[in-house]
Motif scaffolding. Structure first.
Motif, mmCIF file in Angstrom:
data_model
loop_
_atom_site.group_PDB
_atom_site.id
_atom_site.type_symbol
_atom_site.label_atom_id
_atom_site.label_comp_id
_atom_site.label_asym_id
_atom_site.label_seq_id
_atom_site.Cartn_x
_atom_site.Cartn_y
_atom_site.Cartn_z
ATOM 1 N N GLU A 95 -8.273 -12.175 20.075
ATOM 2 C CA GLU A 95 -7.922 -10.774 20.333
ATOM 3 C C GLU A 95 -8.186 -10.369 21.783
ATOM 4 O O GLU A 95 -7.878 -9.247 22.178
ATOM 5 C CB GLU A 95 -8.722 -9.853 19.412
ATOM 6 C CG GLU A 95 -8.349 -9.989 17.959
ATOM 7 C CD GLU A 95 -9.266 -9.184 17.052
ATOM 8 O OE1 GLU A 95 -9.955 -8.258 17.547
ATOM 9 O OE2 GLU A 95 -9.297 -9.470 15.853
ATOM 10 N N GLY A 96 -8.791 -11.251 22.563
ATOM 11 C CA GLY A 96 -9.081 -10.954 23.958
ATOM 12 C C GLY A 96 -10.316 -10.095 24.162
ATOM 13 O O GLY A 96 -10.522 -9.547 25.241
ATOM 14 N N LEU A 97 -11.156 -9.972 23.125
ATOM 15 C CA LEU A 97 -12.354 -9.150 23.234
ATOM 16 C C LEU A 97 -13.558 -9.923 23.779
ATOM 17 O O LEU A 97 -14.484 -9.328 24.333
ATOM 18 C CB LEU A 97 -12.703 -8.532 21.880
ATOM 19 C CG LEU A 97 -11.630 -7.601 21.296
ATOM 20 C CD1 LEU A 97 -12.048 -7.111 19.912
ATOM 21 C CD2 LEU A 97 -11.348 -6.442 22.221
ATOM 22 N N THR A 112 -15.267 -9.501 27.194
ATOM 23 C CA THR A 112 -14.350 -9.309 28.316
ATOM 24 C C THR A 112 -14.391 -7.825 28.679
ATOM 25 O O THR A 112 -15.038 -7.024 27.987
ATOM 26 C CB THR A 112 -12.916 -9.697 27.904
ATOM 27 O OG1 THR A 112 -12.515 -8.848 26.819
ATOM 28 C CG2 THR A 112 -12.829 -11.159 27.490
ATOM 29 N N GLU A 113 -13.694 -7.434 29.735
ATOM 30 C CA GLU A 113 -13.622 -6.008 30.078
ATOM 31 C C GLU A 113 -13.013 -5.238 28.908
ATOM 32 O O GLU A 113 -13.469 -4.142 28.568
ATOM 33 C CB GLU A 113 -12.802 -5.806 31.346
ATOM 34 C CG GLU A 113 -13.524 -6.217 32.609
ATOM 35 C CD GLU A 113 -12.700 -5.931 33.850
ATOM 36 O OE1 GLU A 113 -11.862 -5.004 33.828
ATOM 37 O OE2 GLU A 113 -12.907 -6.632 34.859
ATOM 38 N N THR A 114 -11.985 -5.817 28.297
ATOM 39 C CA THR A 114 -11.343 -5.181 27.144
ATOM 40 C C THR A 114 -12.331 -5.054 25.993
ATOM 41 O O THR A 114 -12.388 -4.021 25.316
ATOM 42 C CB THR A 114 -10.116 -6.012 26.694
ATOM 43 O OG1 THR A 114 -9.228 -6.151 27.798
ATOM 44 C CG2 THR A 114 -9.405 -5.368 25.528
ATOM 45 N N GLY A 115 -13.130 -6.087 25.770
ATOM 46 C CA GLY A 115 -14.122 -6.066 24.702
ATOM 47 C C GLY A 115 -15.196 -5.027 24.937
ATOM 48 O O GLY A 115 -15.596 -4.306 24.015
ATOM 49 N N ALA A 117 -14.890 -2.295 26.699
ATOM 50 C CA ALA A 117 -14.271 -0.980 26.495
ATOM 51 C C ALA A 117 -14.122 -0.690 25.004
ATOM 52 O O ALA A 117 -14.372 0.431 24.547
ATOM 53 C CB ALA A 117 -12.913 -0.930 27.191
ATOM 54 N N TYR A 118 -13.741 -1.714 24.239
ATOM 55 C CA TYR A 118 -13.583 -1.538 22.791
ATOM 56 C C TYR A 118 -14.907 -1.129 22.139
ATOM 57 O O TYR A 118 -14.953 -0.225 21.315
ATOM 58 C CB TYR A 118 -13.061 -2.833 22.156
ATOM 59 C CG TYR A 118 -12.961 -2.762 20.654
ATOM 60 C CD1 TYR A 118 -11.833 -2.245 20.039
ATOM 61 C CD2 TYR A 118 -14.012 -3.191 19.850
ATOM 62 C CE1 TYR A 118 -11.741 -2.151 18.658
ATOM 63 C CE2 TYR A 118 -13.935 -3.106 18.471
ATOM 64 C CZ TYR A 118 -12.796 -2.593 17.887
ATOM 65 O OH TYR A 118 -12.714 -2.495 16.515
#
Length: 192
Positions: A95-97, A112-115, A117-118
């Motif tokens: 999922e790219g997290l 990750t940055e996306t993770g 933020a999530y």
């Protein structure tokens, strides 16, 4: 003469080695412990996904470390198995997290940055999955105490198996057999 193996077309030779294998109640679309037939089926424990995300928001960790941290935070009430933690980590990577890097020879996960933020956006919904109330099992304190005592017994038995003399191992086997009989005796006393 060379023998060939006959198996149905399209069936992998070792299905248990497939990347898509996981616990029986693992649904790759819905996540671990969830099935398309009504949600949490047969799960004992909290939300592995939420726990992993929250712990990784604090610091990178490998799978075994996550298992230990969850067990510590739940006071031993919940210790996810490797069969539940590693598929979740793989799904989070898909999922790219999270992403994996090698740290001291271990495959270590970090958000990750996306993770990150999530987790920040969903922190309230993620809650504290190791909290006894969120475990959703409604286990009485006595049952939790028995579970903790049983884990301690298993640890002691493993130490005797690996470090004890043959005489110690024989004595330990007799103690465990006697304890088993006494536990069944408790149930038999209730039926009288």
């Amino acid at each position: 003469m060379h023998r060939t193996e006959h198996r149905p077309a399209g069936r992998p030779r070792h299905p248990h080695r497939s990347r898509r294998s996981g616990p029986r109640d693992f649904d790759w679309e819905l996540g671990p412990g969830r099935s398309g037939r009504g949600g949490r089926r047969g799960r004992k424990g909290g939300d592995v996904r939420a726990a992993a995300l929250l712990l990784l928001a604090e610091a990178p960790a490998h799978g075994y470390s996550l298992i230990q941290q969850i067990a510590a935070r739940s006071d031993g009430a919940w210790s996810p198995s490797p069969g539940s933690i590693y598929p979740v980590l793989q799904q989070l990577e898909d999922e790219g997290l999270i992403e994996f890097t090698r740290v001291e020879g271990r495959k270590t996960a970090s958000l990750t940055e996306t993770g990150a933020a999530y987790v920040e956006e969903n922190r309230e919904a993620l809650g504290e999955p190791w909290d006894s109330e969120q475990l959703g099992r409604g286990i009485p304190a006595e049952s939790a105490a028995l579970n903790t005592a049983l884990k301690s017994l298993m640890s002691a038995a493993r130490h005797v198996m690996t470090d004890g003399s043959p005489a110690h191992q024989a004595q330990a086997a007799a103690i465990v057999a006697d304890t088993r009989r006494r536990l069944y005796g408790l149930l038999a006393d209730d039926e009288s």
